[in-house]
Write a protein that holds these residues in place. Structure first.
Motif, PDB file in Angstrom:
ATOM      1  N   ALA A  18       0.806  -1.226   0.000  1.00 31.57           N
ATOM      2  CA  ALA A  18       0.000   0.000   0.000  1.00 31.57           C
ATOM      3  C   ALA A  18       0.843   1.283   0.000  1.00 31.57           C
ATOM      4  CB  ALA A  18      -0.923   0.004   1.222  1.00 31.57           C
ATOM      5  N   HIS A  19       2.056   1.247   0.572  1.00 28.40           N
ATOM      6  CA  HIS A  19       2.762   2.509   0.820  1.00 28.40           C
ATOM      7  C   HIS A  19       4.216   2.564   0.363  1.00 28.40           C
ATOM      8  CE1 HIS A  19      -0.658   3.913   3.125  1.00 28.40           C
ATOM      9  NE2 HIS A  19      -0.661   2.744   3.761  1.00 28.40           N
ATOM     10  N   HIS A  20       4.742   1.494  -0.226  1.00 30.36           N
ATOM     11  CA  HIS A  20       6.150   1.517  -0.633  1.00 30.36           C
ATOM     12  C   HIS A  20       6.429   2.625  -1.642  1.00 30.36           C
ATOM     13  CE1 HIS A  20       9.638   0.448  -3.126  1.00 30.36           C
ATOM     14  NE2 HIS A  20      10.177   0.172  -1.950  1.00 30.36           N
ATOM     15  N   GLY A  21       5.595   2.756  -2.637  1.00 33.29           N
ATOM     16  CA  GLY A  21       5.796   3.791  -3.656  1.00 33.29           C
ATOM     17  C   GLY A  21       5.817   5.175  -3.048  1.00 33.29           C
ATOM     18  N   TRP A  22       4.874   5.430  -2.152  1.00 28.63           N
ATOM     19  CA  TRP A  22       4.822   6.733  -1.485  1.00 28.63           C
ATOM     20  C   TRP A  22       6.094   6.967  -0.668  1.00 28.63           C
ATOM     21  CZ3 TRP A  22       5.087   7.546   3.746  1.00 28.63           C
ATOM     22  CH2 TRP A  22       4.955   8.880   4.148  1.00 28.63           C
ATOM     23  N   LEU A  23       6.527   5.945   0.100  1.00 24.57           N
ATOM     24  CA  LEU A  23       7.724   6.084   0.933  1.00 24.57           C
ATOM     25  C   LEU A  23       8.957   6.319   0.067  1.00 24.57           C
ATOM     26  CD1 LEU A  23       9.014   6.013   3.751  1.00 24.57           C
ATOM     27  CD2 LEU A  23       9.315   3.541   3.426  1.00 24.57           C
ATOM     28  N   HIS A  24       9.083   5.595  -1.024  1.00 23.54           N
ATOM     29  CA  HIS A  24      10.221   5.769  -1.926  1.00 23.54           C
ATOM     30  C   HIS A  24      10.262   7.197  -2.451  1.00 23.54           C
ATOM     31  CE1 HIS A  24      12.389   5.584  -5.788  1.00 23.54           C
ATOM     32  NE2 HIS A  24      13.207   4.830  -5.075  1.00 23.54           N
ATOM     33  N   THR A  25       9.114   7.748  -2.853  1.00 21.75           N
ATOM     34  CA  THR A  25       9.049   9.123  -3.352  1.00 21.75           C
ATOM     35  C   THR A  25       9.443  10.106  -2.258  1.00 21.75           C
ATOM     36  OG1 THR A  25       7.318   8.505  -4.919  1.00 21.75           O
ATOM     37  CG2 THR A  25       7.521  10.850  -4.394  1.00 21.75           C
ATOM     38  N   TRP A  26       8.945   9.893  -1.051  1.00 23.81           N
ATOM     39  CA  TRP A  26       9.266  10.765   0.083  1.00 23.81           C
ATOM     40  C   TRP A  26      10.771  10.756   0.348  1.00 23.81           C
ATOM     41  CZ3 TRP A  26      11.260  10.053   5.034  1.00 23.81           C
ATOM     42  CH2 TRP A  26      11.056  11.112   5.932  1.00 23.81           C
ATOM     43  N   LEU A  27      11.361   9.582   0.358  1.00 24.94           N
ATOM     44  CA  LEU A  27      12.804   9.468   0.603  1.00 24.94           C
ATOM     45  C   LEU A  27      13.615  10.057  -0.556  1.00 24.94           C
ATOM     46  CD1 LEU A  27      12.917   5.914   2.191  1.00 24.94           C
ATOM     47  CD2 LEU A  27      13.698   8.027   3.289  1.00 24.94           C
ATOM     48  N   ARG A  28      13.152   9.866  -1.786  1.00 24.98           N
ATOM     49  CA  ARG A  28      13.855  10.417  -2.948  1.00 24.98           C
ATOM     50  C   ARG A  28      13.904  11.944  -2.877  1.00 24.98           C
ATOM     51  NH1 ARG A  28      10.796   8.819  -7.166  1.00 24.98           N
ATOM     52  NH2 ARG A  28      10.011  10.908  -7.497  1.00 24.98           N
ATOM     53  N   ARG A  29      12.802  12.553  -2.426  1.00 19.43           N
ATOM     54  CA  ARG A  29      12.795  14.011  -2.259  1.00 19.43           C
ATOM     55  C   ARG A  29      13.800  14.443  -1.188  1.00 19.43           C
ATOM     56  NH1 ARG A  29       7.174  14.539  -1.161  1.00 19.43           N
ATOM     57  NH2 ARG A  29       6.270  13.462  -2.908  1.00 19.43           N
ATOM     58  N   LYS A  30      13.895  13.671  -0.124  1.00 18.47           N
ATOM     59  CA  LYS A  30      14.819  13.998   0.968  1.00 18.47           C
ATOM     60  C   LYS A  30      16.281  13.829   0.538  1.00 18.47           C
ATOM     61  CE  LYS A  30      12.241  14.594   4.731  1.00 18.47           C
ATOM     62  NZ  LYS A  30      12.207  15.858   5.394  1.00 18.47           N
ATOM     63  N   LEU A  31      16.557  12.777  -0.238  1.00 16.47           N
ATOM     64  CA  LEU A  31      17.925  12.417  -0.574  1.00 16.47           C
ATOM     65  C   LEU A  31      18.395  12.944  -1.927  1.00 16.47           C
ATOM     66  CD1 LEU A  31      17.696   8.715   0.593  1.00 16.47           C
ATOM     67  CD2 LEU A  31      19.118  10.481   1.638  1.00 16.47           C
ATOM     68  N   GLY A  32      17.463  13.155  -2.839  1.00 14.94           N
ATOM     69  CA  GLY A  32      17.841  13.580  -4.177  1.00 14.94           C
ATOM     70  C   GLY A  32      18.453  12.457  -5.005  1.00 14.94           C
ATOM     71  N   CYS A  33      18.206  11.218  -4.593  1.00 16.96           N
ATOM     72  CA  CYS A  33      18.791  10.067  -5.304  1.00 16.96           C
ATOM     73  C   CYS A  33      17.829   8.884  -5.201  1.00 16.96           C
ATOM     74  CB  CYS A  33      20.138   9.697  -4.691  1.00 16.96           C
ATOM     75  SG  CYS A  33      20.868   8.208  -5.403  1.00 16.96           S
ATOM     76  N   ALA A  34      17.351   8.428  -6.345  1.00 14.27           N
ATOM     77  CA  ALA A  34      16.378   7.331  -6.361  1.00 14.27           C
ATOM     78  C   ALA A  34      16.974   6.029  -5.846  1.00 14.27           C
ATOM     79  CB  ALA A  34      15.848   7.133  -7.779  1.00 14.27           C
ATOM     80  N   HIS A  35      18.267   5.798  -6.124  1.00 12.94           N
ATOM     81  CA  HIS A  35      18.887   4.541  -5.693  1.00 12.94           C
ATOM     82  C   HIS A  35      19.039   4.481  -4.172  1.00 12.94           C
ATOM     83  CE1 HIS A  35      19.600   3.495  -9.832  1.00 12.94           C
ATOM     84  NE2 HIS A  35      20.238   4.636 -10.027  1.00 12.94           N
TER      85      HIS A  35
END
Length: 170
Positions: A18-35
């Motif tokens: 339910a929430h992995h995609g949302w969490l990944h996007t949130w973290l990507r914004r924080k880190l600036g790196c998708a990997h």
């Protein structure tokens, strides 16, 4: 697998779906790196799987944010330790430098020590690290930190107890 573990695994699986995609996007914004965001999202869910008690969440995204912020703080802390380690390593003459394998083990050990000392006041950590890593005497530590010898002894005892009892719990 005990029923409690199966129940937790299913809860985490549902949370992931339910929430992995949302969490990944949130973290990507924080880190600036998708990997790196993908790695930390994975670490967040792994941390949830390591729990002993069920999640029973009312606000799943708020909960995931809290857990992910802790994972993120650990990530930044590890980066800070790694940077300091690499700076110190740059001062070591080439023939005396550790191999890549030794570097990895040393870095992991430094991170474990940091985790063991987590929660102690900075002067206590500093005194302990000066004694253990730099080989400073108690008198040298007292002079450097501008504290009494009795305080140095108290700090070293407090840090040693923290490490000992943390290791005993594992």
């Amino acid at each position: 697998m005990p029923a409690d573990n199966l129940s937790l695994r299913l809860e985490v699986e549902n949370l992931y779906v339910a929430h992995h995609g949302w969490l990944h996007t949130w973290l990507r914004r924080k880190l600036g790196c998708a990997h790196r965001a993908a790695d930390l999202a994975h670490d967040t869910f792994m941390r949830l799987l390591a729990r002993d008690e069920p999640l029973e969440l009312l606000e799943p995204r708020a909960f995931l944010t809290t857990v992910a912020q802790r994972v993120l703080a650990n990530h930044w802390r590890r980066e800070q330790i790694e940077r300091a380690y690499l700076e110190a390593l740059a001062l070591v003459p080439e023939p005396l430098a550790p191999s890549p394998e030794e570097r990895a083990v040393l870095l992991e050990t430094l991170c474990e020590i940091d985790a063991l000392l987590d929660g102690l006041p900075v002067p206590v950590k500093r005194a302990f690290l000066m004694a253990q890593l730099d080989g400073a005497t108690q008198t040298e530590i007292a002079a450097t930190l501008r504290i009494s010898l009795a305080t140095v002894k108290r700090y070293l005892l407090k840090a040693a107890a923290q490490c000992f009892f943390a290791m005993k719990l594992e």
